[in-house]
Scaffold this active site. Structure first.
Site, PDB file in Angstrom:
ATOM      1  N   SER A 209     -10.468  -1.423  49.309  1.00  0.00           N
ATOM      2  CA  SER A 209     -10.678  -2.315  48.177  1.00  0.00           C
ATOM      3  C   SER A 209     -10.610  -1.495  46.900  1.00  0.00           C
ATOM      4  CB  SER A 209     -12.036  -2.999  48.279  1.00  0.00           C
ATOM      5  OG  SER A 209     -13.045  -2.051  47.963  1.00  0.00           O
ATOM      6  N   LYS A 210     -10.824  -2.171  45.780  1.00  0.00           N
ATOM      7  CA  LYS A 210     -10.726  -1.497  44.478  1.00  0.00           C
ATOM      8  C   LYS A 210     -11.667  -0.288  44.392  1.00  0.00           C
ATOM      9  CE  LYS A 210      -8.809  -5.048  41.595  1.00  0.00           C
ATOM     10  NZ  LYS A 210      -9.226  -6.336  42.218  1.00  0.00           N
ATOM     11  N   ARG A 211     -12.749  -0.349  45.147  1.00  0.00           N
ATOM     12  CA  ARG A 211     -13.674   0.795  45.114  1.00  0.00           C
ATOM     13  C   ARG A 211     -12.981   2.092  45.510  1.00  0.00           C
ATOM     14  NH1 ARG A 211     -16.787   0.885  49.172  1.00  0.00           N
ATOM     15  NH2 ARG A 211     -15.833  -0.893  50.212  1.00  0.00           N
ATOM     16  N   GLY A 213     -10.108   3.047  44.576  1.00  0.00           N
ATOM     17  CA  GLY A 213      -9.087   3.432  43.604  1.00  0.00           C
ATOM     18  C   GLY A 213      -8.025   2.362  43.534  1.00  0.00           C
TER      19      GLY A 213
END
Ligand code: GLU
Length: 442
Positions: A209-211, A213
């Site tokens: 996920s966006k976590r 990067g």
């Protein structure tokens, strides 16, 4: 094998992310491998969350990766339209037909599918036989009271209508499959082959996920990755070529080797170092002219592109790129490495300055080197010899003078081999930059 018809069916509620891109790639490889058809279908029945901008972004992402589609929203095809919001009548008619045959019923304005007793099974190309007890499947809505279909209805109606033979998609859809299989039965249509591809995890083993990067494919393009590197990396996320440890593949090689059997059942881990490695390797494989054409737009953006480059400077530029190759993992590394060669202003990195420019008397040493270089032939061996002799004569370490000269030329602590670089910079720049450093040190 009869040429397959496969589809990539993104919902334009977000960017083309790494997982979607890999699903698209697997479908594309499978279609190309067997001279089949790759269909692109936009699943935008969730009008509120979908946008044209996202559709454009998804198409651009696919194009960047080199995935072309035979049928789709922009190119049309025998089953047009390929955008679900333009096919609403088909879903309504399909829901009505299930109502008419008693397989669906009206419930508070919506139409629900009636679950028959028994078990629902399907053979998944990756996971084998999968069985669900129908008792655990609820009578689900297929058409909402506002006349919009749910995902299960639209996906099945379209896959039947578009004669899709293989549904290759993420593992997260396994739990949707029994409902869809029941709909196929309800419509009296044969089920396609299913292949559910394991999800991509971050290095912490959580779903990517966006976590972790960047997840949007075009973001990787902006970061200087090339399509060859990204596609090669994605292909091996959850797929392997069988009895071979080959890792580097061109797209045509992937097409030749790809099989659904090679998809592994276990989750794949996204590892940025691995992506960098693939990108570096694929950059090394680009012919010099191609490499330059990939770097060009980035240089233009920074006003560093010299339009005369294709003339006499071309060979010089090739040599400079060659010097940068061993270290460059991304196109942006080439831009950074090229900067000092392209008359960009040299700013001394403060950390580099603190580490290497504090030597007592350095100002005099640099001026002396500048003077000595006025008399030195500009080849690697002579430049090195002059520097070392001068350092000896002045009782300092050659390394100290090498570091200072590197900072004078690039502003940085790290660069390609100094003497090779001096040759390519040429006497005018080298002398001017030594002078500028002496001025800075005075
Ligand atoms: N639109 C669905 C998605 O984005 C497609 C699912 C499917 O491939 O059936 O997940």
């Amino acid at each position: 094998m009869t040429p397959p018809r496969v589809r990539f069916a993104p919902s334009p509620t977000g960017f083309l992310h790494v997982g979607g891109a890999r699903t698209a790639l697997f479908n594309w490889l499978f279609a190309r491998r067997h001279d089949g058809v790759f269909v692109l279908r936009i699943e935008d029945t969730d009008a509120e969350r979908s946008s044209d901008e996202m559709v454009t972004g998804i198409l651009d992402g696919l194009r960047w990766l080199g995935l072309d589609w035979d049928e789709g929203p922009d190119v049309g095809g025998p089953y047009a339209p390929y955008v679900q919001s333009q096919r609403l009548e088909k879903y309504r008619a399909a829901a009505q037909s299930l109502l008419a045959s008693g397989q669906a019923y009206v419930d508070e304005g919506a139409i629900r599918f009636r679950i028959p007793p028994g078990k629902t099974t399907f053979v998944d190309e990756v996971h084998g036989l999968i069985e669900f007890d129908n008792e655990h499947i609820e009578s689900f809505v297929i058409l909402r009271s506002d006349g919009h279909p749910t995902y299960h209805l639209s996906v099945v109606v379209d896959d039947i209508d578009m004669a899709i033979t293989h549904v290759v998609r993420g593992d997260d859809h396994i739990s949707n499959t029994p409902k869809q299989v029941l709909l196929y039965h309800g419509f009296g249509a044969p089920t396609p082959q299913f292949a559910h591809v394991p999800l991509i995890m971050g290095s912490d083993k959580k779903r990517l996920s966006k976590r972790h990067g960047a997840t949007s494919v075009l973001e990787y393009e902006r970061q200087g990755y090339i399509r060859e590197g990204m596609a090669n990396f994605l292909a091996l996320l959850g797929w392997s070529p069988g009895n071979s440890d080959q890792e580097l593949f061109t797209m045509p090689e992937l097409v030749q080797r790809f099989t659904l059997d090679g998809i592994s059942g276990g989750n794949a881990v996204f590892n940025t170092e691995k992506l960098d490695w693939f990108n570096h390797q694929q950059l090394l494989r680009l012919p010099d002219e191609e490499l330059l054409s990939r770097v060009e737009p980035l240089l233009r953006e920074e006003n560093l592109w010299d339009p005369d480059l294709t003339g006499t400077m071309f060979g010089w530029m090739q040599a400079v790129l060659g010097l940068l190759k061993p270290r460059a993992k991304r196109l942006t590394d080439y831009v950074e490495g090229l900067r000092p060669f392209l008359d960009a202003p040299i700013d001394y990195d403060p950390e580099a300055a603190q580490k290497y420019l504090g030597l007592a008397g350095l100002h005099g040493h640099v001026l002396a080197l500048r003077q000595a270089y006025e008399e030195t032939p500009f080849d690697e061996a002579s430049l090195e010899q002059t520097l070392r002799q001068l350092a000896d004569a002045r009782g300092i370490k050659a390394g100290a003078l090498i570091h200072a000269t590197r900072i004078a030329m690039t502003g940085r602590m790290i660069s390609p081999g100094l003497f090779e670089m001096l040759v390519l910079l040429g006497p005018a720049r080298v002398l001017a930059r030594l002078q500028a450093l002496a001025h800075f040190l005075a």
